[in-house]
Structures are given as structure tokens and as C-alpha cells.
Design a protein around this motif. Structure first.
Motif, mmCIF file in Angstrom:
data_model
loop_
_atom_site.group_PDB
_atom_site.id
_atom_site.type_symbol
_atom_site.label_atom_id
_atom_site.label_comp_id
_atom_site.label_asym_id
_atom_site.label_seq_id
_atom_site.Cartn_x
_atom_site.Cartn_y
_atom_site.Cartn_z
ATOM 1 N N GLN A 293 106.990 -10.362 107.645
ATOM 2 C CA GLN A 293 107.059 -10.018 108.714
ATOM 3 C C GLN A 293 107.823 -12.309 108.634
ATOM 4 O O GLN A 293 108.100 -11.867 109.323
ATOM 5 N N TYR B 152 103.204 -11.497 99.423
ATOM 6 C CA TYR B 152 103.172 -11.027 99.112
ATOM 7 C C TYR B 152 104.049 -9.906 100.019
ATOM 8 O O TYR B 152 104.457 -10.326 101.300
ATOM 9 N N TYR C 125 104.091 -7.071 102.568
ATOM 10 C CA TYR C 125 103.967 -7.268 104.264
ATOM 11 C C TYR C 125 104.151 -8.615 105.030
ATOM 12 O O TYR C 125 105.356 -9.167 105.428
ATOM 13 N N GLU C 126 103.667 -9.338 104.302
ATOM 14 C CA GLU C 126 103.778 -10.455 105.202
ATOM 15 C C GLU C 126 105.028 -11.800 104.922
ATOM 16 O O GLU C 126 105.432 -12.565 105.548
#
Lengths: 105, 342
Positions: A33, A27, A29-30
Motif C-alpha cells: 500500500q 507487513y 500488505y502495508e
């Protein structure tokens, strides 16, 4: 396909992270991060890599109820080969740097 | 941090911000817009959502095509404002009005030139790009000619209208034939523009070899016709079609007429005295006769301009009538699959 120029350090970071689990869909966003990149830096990199055929994107097949399907990313065959070449190029370069530092010392 | 979806009462500030930001993305980036929106739906807490939305806003704002679009808008508006301010200082109301109309129509075509449609993005290839840029340069030349040729001392009401019609016909003709939706091929554009350039070059050679510029426009019209017939011949037969031949003929004729008119304007204004025919009364002094002839020589060539204008209008009409029904897809589409989204 034309090979892109030497990528930025942030792009290298993305490539290195995606190469760690080559077949695994990630993903956005992950991924950001995990490597400490914000969306403003990550998405232009993902878009560029997709445009150059280094990254493939797909949609989540079975999203949880009430949530839209998310985009998933993984490196293509070309992307993996390119990331491998970059890793090989980076290795002697870091070795030379170490030798230079040793000589300077 | 990503946590399971929690029911939300309505779109929060981050959702609204991101929804507005992704609207600015081009159509072929629509899946990236969806991807960012879907990603945001999984992000919590509020501060992380806000940071993610701002990041996506930055990502969309720095897309090269969006930046180019912004620069294009600023350039178009800047030219409109600059010419509007300059025109307001001229102190001749009809001329000011005409310049305003000319520049606004030029700005409109420039703006439409970046939108999908018949005036839309220029087709791939250097020839299409040169034709588009040539159209803009020609339009700019007409605006300048309008400002210099119209005489505030005379109440000339036909001249300004003629300039506006000529500008509109040429801009629309060249914009439509160079657009991606036009069926004109690179070969067609290259041969037609080449015939036009060759005919204009022949006209210059004739003027240089046997000066002065002829006050009779027969030679210019004959060269325009020869260029149109040659271009049509090169685009008919087995590889071409009647429509392509018509587009090629109109393009070659319009290019020839425009180039000859511009050349007359340039040579009459800046050319040596041997190129200027004596077409004024003998009562004037030689210097006055030359100055007056430099002004008068363009007048017969207005017929060439009007003839070219008809051809440019025909070019626009044929290009629209024979346009592609759907624009071809952009070359760089993201490599996406849509499992589970039939």
C-alpha cells in the motif's frame, strides 16, 4: 553469495522503503500500500529477495485473537549492504543524467 | 486499508480464490501460501480483498517452477495426443495399440519425473541430468524402432510385448538411478556411464577396423560384462559398498547393451554396405541380399537388448531397495523464523 543483477525499479522501490527503517519489521500488505505495488508484483519481489538472502521473514509473535499470525519482513545485513551499494550507484547515474540534460539544453 | 478483524460468517470469494491459488505452490513455498492467506485475513473492504486475492493469484501463477510445470504438462500431453493421432492412422491395430501403450507409459514416467518420489526430480549434477535425458531419448528411440521394425504383414504378437517390457525396464531403471532419492553419487553415475560409453565405443571401433557387424553377439555380451565388472570395481573397496558396486555394474551393463543395440540399428539402417554381413540366402540378387541383411542383422542383437533390459530392471530394483528414506531439502528455502509458533 552471488550478487543479483541490477534489480527492477519496483524492487528498488521495495528496497528503498525497507532501508528507510532498517530494523523495523513490515507487513506485506502495508508495504504494498505504501509504495503502490499490488500483491501480484510485490510477492514475487519479496520471494526473490528472501531466496537470495537479502530479506528475512518472520511470523507475528502475538496476533490479535481470531486472526492468524502474519508474515513480517525486513532486510538482512547483506540486503542492507546491497541496498546501500545500489543507492550509491544510482546517485552518480542520476547526476550524469542531469549533466547530460544541462548540456543538451 | 487494514482494519481490525471482524467476525466473518464463512470464507468469501476472495478467500476461496486465494486458497485455490496457493494450493498450486510447491511444498517449499508453503509458508508463502500461509503468509498470503494470513495477510488476506486482515484486509478489508471486500474490493480490496478481491484485488489482493487476484494479485496473489498472479504472483503464484508466475512462479518460474509453476510455469515450468505447466509447460511440462502441455509438452507431455501434446506428445501423447500427437503420437496417438499418428498411431491411429497406421491401420494396423496391434501396432497402434502398442504405440499407445508405449507413449502413455513414457508420458507417465515423464510426469512422475517431476513429482517427489523414486522417479522424482532429477538429482543435482550434469551426469544425473544426462542419464535422465538419455533415458527419455532411448525410450523415444524404442518407440520409433517399434514403429519401423514391426511388420504389419506378419501376425507378430511377441514383438510388441517385448518392446513394451524393454521400454518400461529402461525408463524405470534410468529414472530411479538419476532421481534425487537414489543413493547413487555423481562419481558412481559418471564411472558407470563412462564404462558403458567406453565399451560401446570399443565395439564401434572393432566394427570399423574389422567390418562387418558380427552376426554373433559374443563380443557385445563380453563388452557388456567387462563394462559392468569395471564399474563395480571402481565403486567397491574402501570408498564404495556392495550396493553401490551392484548399482554401478547394472547401470554400466544396461548402458552398454542399449548403446550397442542402438548402434546396430543405426549402422544397419544407414551404414555403408561394407558393414553389413551377408546373412541371407544366395538365391537373392546382391541388392536384395544387402537390403534383407540390413533387416536381419538386428535380430541376434535382440538378445543383447533383452540382457540389457534385465540389467535395467535390476538397476531399478536395487535403486528402490537402497533409496534414501527422505528426499534432501531443496537448496533455496526461504529464510524464515517462526517465533511464537512452536
Amino acid at each position: 553469495m552471488a550478487r543479483p543483477r541490477r534489480p527492477s525499479s519496483q524492487t528498488l522501490l521495495v528496497l528503498r522503503t525497507l532501508t528507510a527503517q532498517p530494523g523495523h519489521w513490515r507487513y506485506g500488505y502495508e508495504l504494498g500500500q505504501e509504495i503502490g505495488l499490488k500483491a501480484g508484483s510485490l510477492y514475487p519481489i519479496l520471494i526473490r529477495l528472501c531466496d537470495r538472502g537479502m530479506l528475512e521473514a518472520s511470523w507475528e509473535a502475538e496476533p490479535p485473537v481470531g486472526r492468524p499470525p502474519r508474515h513480517l519482513y525486513r532486510l538482512t545485513g547483506d540486503g542492507l549492504r546491497w541496498a546501500g551499494e545500489l543507492a550509491v550507484q544510482a546517485a552518480p547515474a542520476s547526476g550524469n543524467r542531469r549533466a547530460e540534460l544541462r548540456a543538451a539544453w | 486499508m487494514v482494519i481490525p478483524m471482524r467476525p466473518r460468517s464463512g470464507p468469501d470469494a476472495a478467500s476461496r480464490l486465494l486458497a485455490a491459488a496457493v494450493r498450486a505452490l510447491p511444498a517449499d513455498r508453503a509458508d508463502w501460501a500461509e503468509a498470503m492467506l494470513a495477510e488476506l485475513a486482515s484486509v478489508e473492504p471486500r474490493s480490496a480483498r478481491r484485488a489482493f486475492a487476484w494479485g496473489c493469484l498472479r504472483a503464484t501463477a508466475t512462479q518460474p517452477r509453476l510455469l515450468r510445470g505447466g509447460l511440462h504438462l502441455i509438452a507431455v500431453l501434446g506428445v501423447v495426443v500427437a503420437v496417438g493421432v499418428w498411431a491411429a492412422t497406421l491401420g494396423y491395430a496391434p501396432l497402434t495399440g502398442v504405440l499407445d501403450i508405449l507413449v502413455l507409459s513414457l508420458a507417465w514416467v515423464c510426469w512422475q519425473g517431476r513429482r517427489a518420489g523414486m522417479l522424482g526430480p532429477v538429482d543435482d549434477g550434469i551426469v544425473a541430468w544426462l542419464l535422465r535425458v538419455g533415458g527419455y531419448v532411448l525410450a523415444g528411440t524404442i518407440v520409433v524402432a517399434c514403429a519401423t521394425q514391426l511388420n504389419p504383414a506378419t501376425d507378430d504378437r511377441l514383438g510388441p510385448r517385448l518392446f513394451v517390457v524393454v521400454l518400461a525396464c529402461y525408463l524405470l531403471g534410468l529414472a530411479t538411478v538419476s532421481a534425487r532419492r537414489s543413493t547413487a553419487t555423481t562419481w558412481l553415475r559418471a564411472t558407470a556411464a563412462g564404462c558403458g560409453l567406453a565399451a560401446a565405443a570399443l565395439w564401434v571401433v572393432a566394427v570399423m577396423v574389422a567390418p562387418p557387424i558380427s552376426p554373433s553377439i559374443g563380443g557385445a555380451l563380453a563388452l557388456t560384462a567387462i563394462a559392468a565388472i569395471s564399474a563395480a570395481a571402481l565403486n567397491s573397496g574402501r570408498a564404495g559398498s556392495p550396493q553401490r558396486a551392484a548399482v554401478a555394474a547394472a547401470l554400466a551393463g544396461a548402458v552398454t547393451a542399449a548403446l550397442i543395440a542402438v548402434l546396430v540399428l543405426v549402422l544397419a539402417s544407414y551404414g555403408p554396405a561394407r558393414l553389413i554381413p551377408n546373412i541371407t540366402p544366395h538365391a537373392l540378387t546382391p541388392a536384395d541380399r544387402l537390403a534383407q541383411s540390413r533387416v536381419e542383422i538386428f535380430e541376434p542383437y535382440m538378445v543383447v537388448v533383452v540382457f540389457g533390459c534385465f540389467l535395467a530392471a535390476a538397476l531399478g530394483a536395487i535403486s528402490v531397495a537402497t533409496r534414501r528414506t527422505r528426499p534432501p531439502q531443496a537448496a533455496h528455502l526461504p529464510n524464515t523464523e517462526l517465533p511464537g509458533r512452536a
